[in-house]
Structures are given as structure tokens and as C-alpha cells.
Scaffold this motif. Sequence first.
Motif, PDB file in Angstrom:
ATOM      1  N   GLN A  62       0.836  -1.107  -0.030  1.00 56.28           N
ATOM      2  CA  GLN A  62       0.109  -0.067  -0.052  1.00 56.28           C
ATOM      3  C   GLN A  62       0.981   1.397  -0.130  1.00 56.28           C
ATOM      4  OE1 GLN A  62      -3.732  -0.656  -0.070  1.00 56.28           O
ATOM      5  NE2 GLN A  62      -2.473  -2.428  -0.551  1.00 56.28           N
ATOM      6  N   LYS A  63       1.866   1.268  -1.003  1.00 57.26           N
ATOM      7  CA  LYS A  63       2.843   2.388  -0.733  1.00 57.26           C
ATOM      8  C   LYS A  63       2.362   3.695  -1.378  1.00 57.26           C
ATOM      9  CE  LYS A  63       7.353   3.789  -2.961  1.00 57.26           C
ATOM     10  NZ  LYS A  63       8.307   3.333  -3.762  1.00 57.26           N
ATOM     11  N   TYR A  64       1.334   3.730  -2.340  1.00 60.87           N
ATOM     12  CA  TYR A  64       0.529   4.610  -2.809  1.00 60.87           C
ATOM     13  C   TYR A  64      -0.731   5.228  -2.390  1.00 60.87           C
ATOM     14  CZ  TYR A  64       4.637   4.197  -6.089  1.00 60.87           C
ATOM     15  OH  TYR A  64       5.637   3.888  -6.503  1.00 60.87           O
ATOM     16  N   MET A  65      -0.863   6.520  -2.133  1.00 64.45           N
ATOM     17  CA  MET A  65      -2.344   6.837  -1.805  1.00 64.45           C
ATOM     18  C   MET A  65      -2.929   7.775  -2.927  1.00 64.45           C
ATOM     19  SD  MET A  65      -3.940   8.560   1.584  1.00 64.45           S
ATOM     20  CE  MET A  65      -3.185  10.182   1.339  1.00 64.45           C
ATOM     21  N   ASP A  66      -3.979   7.599  -3.565  1.00 61.93           N
ATOM     22  CA  ASP A  66      -4.549   8.535  -4.415  1.00 61.93           C
ATOM     23  C   ASP A  66      -5.422   9.300  -3.668  1.00 61.93           C
ATOM     24  OD1 ASP A  66      -2.860   7.742  -6.513  1.00 61.93           O
ATOM     25  OD2 ASP A  66      -4.606   5.714  -6.626  1.00 61.93           O
ATOM     26  N   LEU A  67      -5.394  10.649  -3.665  1.00 63.83           N
ATOM     27  CA  LEU A  67      -6.574  11.456  -2.862  1.00 63.83           C
ATOM     28  C   LEU A  67      -7.291  12.417  -3.866  1.00 63.83           C
ATOM     29  CD1 LEU A  67      -6.007  13.309   0.654  1.00 63.83           C
ATOM     30  CD2 LEU A  67      -6.678  14.651  -1.332  1.00 63.83           C
ATOM     31  N   VAL A  68      -8.435  12.490  -3.851  1.00 65.54           N
ATOM     32  CA  VAL A  68      -9.148  13.424  -4.747  1.00 65.54           C
ATOM     33  C   VAL A  68      -9.847  14.411  -3.830  1.00 65.54           C
ATOM     34  CG1 VAL A  68     -11.026  13.745  -6.330  1.00 65.54           C
ATOM     35  CG2 VAL A  68      -9.673  11.684  -6.636  1.00 65.54           C
ATOM     36  N   GLY A  69      -9.432  15.714  -4.297  1.00 66.15           N
ATOM     37  CA  GLY A  69     -10.129  16.905  -3.239  1.00 66.15           C
ATOM     38  C   GLY A  69     -10.736  17.726  -4.025  1.00 66.15           C
ATOM     39  N   VAL A  70     -12.035  18.031  -3.802  1.00 66.31           N
ATOM     40  CA  VAL A  70     -13.026  18.892  -4.574  1.00 66.31           C
ATOM     41  C   VAL A  70     -12.448  20.258  -4.078  1.00 66.31           C
ATOM     42  CG1 VAL A  70     -15.062  20.060  -4.570  1.00 66.31           C
ATOM     43  CG2 VAL A  70     -14.839  17.389  -4.953  1.00 66.31           C
ATOM     44  N   ILE A  71     -12.130  21.321  -4.827  1.00 68.00           N
ATOM     45  CA  ILE A  71     -11.997  22.750  -4.686  1.00 68.00           C
ATOM     46  C   ILE A  71     -13.255  23.474  -4.517  1.00 68.00           C
ATOM     47  CG2 ILE A  71     -10.728  24.514  -5.296  1.00 68.00           C
ATOM     48  CD1 ILE A  71      -8.953  22.753  -6.931  1.00 68.00           C
ATOM     49  N   GLY A  72     -14.020  23.538  -5.571  1.00 73.34           N
ATOM     50  CA  GLY A  72     -15.265  24.469  -5.497  1.00 73.34           C
ATOM     51  C   GLY A  72     -15.843  24.032  -7.042  1.00 73.34           C
ATOM     52  N   GLU A  73     -16.937  24.917  -7.206  1.00 75.13           N
ATOM     53  CA  GLU A  73     -17.658  24.853  -8.302  1.00 75.13           C
ATOM     54  C   GLU A  73     -16.867  25.138  -9.380  1.00 75.13           C
ATOM     55  OE1 GLU A  73     -21.874  26.588  -9.887  1.00 75.13           O
ATOM     56  OE2 GLU A  73     -21.804  25.425  -7.782  1.00 75.13           O
ATOM     57  N   GLY A  74     -17.102  24.686 -10.812  1.00 74.68           N
ATOM     58  CA  GLY A  74     -16.231  24.978 -11.946  1.00 74.68           C
ATOM     59  C   GLY A  74     -17.144  25.789 -12.984  1.00 74.68           C
ATOM     60  N   GLU A  75     -16.785  26.457 -13.809  1.00 70.34           N
ATOM     61  CA  GLU A  75     -15.281  26.421 -14.503  1.00 70.34           C
ATOM     62  C   GLU A  75     -14.536  27.492 -13.531  1.00 70.34           C
ATOM     63  OE1 GLU A  75     -12.809  26.169 -18.375  1.00 70.34           O
ATOM     64  OE2 GLU A  75     -14.911  26.137 -18.519  1.00 70.34           O
ATOM     65  N   ILE A  76     -13.254  27.071 -12.986  1.00 67.55           N
ATOM     66  CA  ILE A  76     -12.424  28.134 -12.543  1.00 67.55           C
ATOM     67  C   ILE A  76     -11.324  28.205 -13.619  1.00 67.55           C
ATOM     68  CG2 ILE A  76     -12.910  27.206 -10.235  1.00 67.55           C
ATOM     69  CD1 ILE A  76      -9.977  25.964 -10.392  1.00 67.55           C
ATOM     70  N   GLU A  77     -10.699  29.340 -13.398  1.00 66.59           N
ATOM     71  CA  GLU A  77      -9.656  30.013 -14.329  1.00 66.59           C
ATOM     72  C   GLU A  77      -8.463  29.013 -14.101  1.00 66.59           C
ATOM     73  OE1 GLU A  77      -7.552  32.517 -16.981  1.00 66.59           O
ATOM     74  OE2 GLU A  77      -9.767  32.065 -16.387  1.00 66.59           O
ATOM     75  N   GLY A  78      -8.145  28.649 -12.869  1.00 62.63           N
ATOM     76  CA  GLY A  78      -6.944  27.719 -12.823  1.00 62.63           C
ATOM     77  C   GLY A  78      -6.299  27.634 -11.276  1.00 62.63           C
ATOM     78  N   ILE A  79      -5.421  26.750 -11.174  1.00 60.20           N
ATOM     79  CA  ILE A  79      -4.663  26.825  -9.870  1.00 60.20           C
ATOM     80  C   ILE A  79      -3.449  27.722 -10.104  1.00 60.20           C
ATOM     81  CG2 ILE A  79      -3.014  25.638  -8.422  1.00 60.20           C
ATOM     82  CD1 ILE A  79      -4.965  23.275  -8.717  1.00 60.20           C
ATOM     83  N   CYS A  80      -3.020  28.592  -9.203  1.00 58.47           N
ATOM     84  CA  CYS A  80      -1.903  29.526  -9.286  1.00 58.47           C
ATOM     85  C   CYS A  80      -0.432  28.813  -9.097  1.00 58.47           C
ATOM     86  CB  CYS A  80      -2.126  30.669  -8.094  1.00 58.47           C
ATOM     87  SG  CYS A  80      -3.688  31.708  -8.491  1.00 58.47           S
ATOM     88  N   TYR A  81       0.317  29.397  -9.702  1.00 64.06           N
ATOM     89  CA  TYR A  81       1.821  28.866  -9.488  1.00 64.06           C
ATOM     90  C   TYR A  81       2.657  30.056  -9.332  1.00 64.06           C
ATOM     91  CZ  TYR A  81       2.393  30.056 -14.429  1.00 64.06           C
ATOM     92  OH  TYR A  81       2.672  30.458 -15.822  1.00 64.06           O
TER      93      TYR A  81
END
Length: 204
Positions: A67-86
Motif C-alpha cells: 500500500q505504498k501509494y495513496m490517491d486522494l481526490v479533493g474538491v476545490i469548488g464549483e467550476g469552471e475556474i480559471e486555474g490553480i496559481c503558481y
Amino acid sequence: ILAGIGLSFLGSLFNQSEDDDLLAGSTSSAIGTLVNTRSSQSVIPLCYGRCRTGINQVYINTRGSEQKYMDLVGVIGEGEIEGICYGTSEVTGTYDSAGTSIEIEDEESPMIYMDKKKIAEWGNQVEDLKYYVGSSTQAYDTTINGYDSNFDQAMRYTAYIILTLIYDRDRYNSLPEITVLLDGLKIYNPIEEYTQWTPNAALV
């Protein structure tokens, strides 16, 4: 919209801590929460302007040898958003590569935080990172579906991230608090007669 996603929650993998610090120089035209939730019944928030928000962890699954890997899905909010900042300490731009892996070790790395650390600081503890903007046409993630056929919903109109973490039992004992800095929902601008992202709170 999330009813068909299989939920399997792990209570003791990674450290959890409260993150109250907003990025220096960032502004918000929406009220967000930095608290992570874990519920299929949570209301999907509306994020406007530039804001930092926590996620709702709607799917967690471990896989691989020991069980080395863990996949996690996290809801941010309603879309469509512009995007995640960098960026570094200030926002340089937003990712437009929705649905594809994001390089987290670049100098201008994603402004996603796990506990009080920028995700790039976690180094090899993060195997993969993707996000979806919540468009009307987005498809389900084929990588996660390849490991778990129960994950088969496109989650259209829902912006979310997918994190694949490497479990280290000697270092972590509970899930991290994850927060995301993003440019939120696109809205109709009557002046330009166009639907787009804007930091102008008067248009919300």
C-alpha cells in the motif's frame, strides 16, 4: 454529483495541522475556508476572484506493494475556474494544463500547500499531481480509473485536484491539511460581454 464515487477513508496516514497563513500579497474576493472536510454531502463552494481554500476529500485509496501509494481526490469548488496559481512568493500565473500531470519541483511551483509547507517542499513524498477546472466537458480521470474502476464520474462543473502521495509510516500518522490558491470562477462581464475570470468583486 459525487454520489457514485466510492469512498474509502484512512484516518492515520499523515500529520494534520492548521494553516492560517494566507500568501503574502494575495487578495481574495471570496470567503474561503482553509479547513479540510471529508464528506460526500458537503456543499460545493463558490470561489470568486483570487482566494485560498481547503478541499473536501471525497476519495482516498491506497494501492501498490505494501500500500505504498495513496490517491486522494479533493474538491476545490464549483467550476469552471480559471486555474490553480503558481509562482514563488507571488503569483506568476495559472496552470492551463487541466487533466495532465503538473511538475511540482519547478522554481515557480503550484501554490498548493500540505500542512504549512508548499507542495514542492514535500519532494519525493508526492508522486503525482493533477487538477481539473470543472468544465462542462471534462471526462473522468483515466489514471485513477485504471486503478479503481469505481472512480468513473467526470465530476463536470466541479474543480478538483488529484494527489498521489507516497506513504511513509515512519514520518506521517494522519492526513495533511491541503489548501489551494486559485483564480476562481469565470463570470459574465457585461462591459466586455464575455465570460472570464476577474478580480473585480463588483462583477460578482
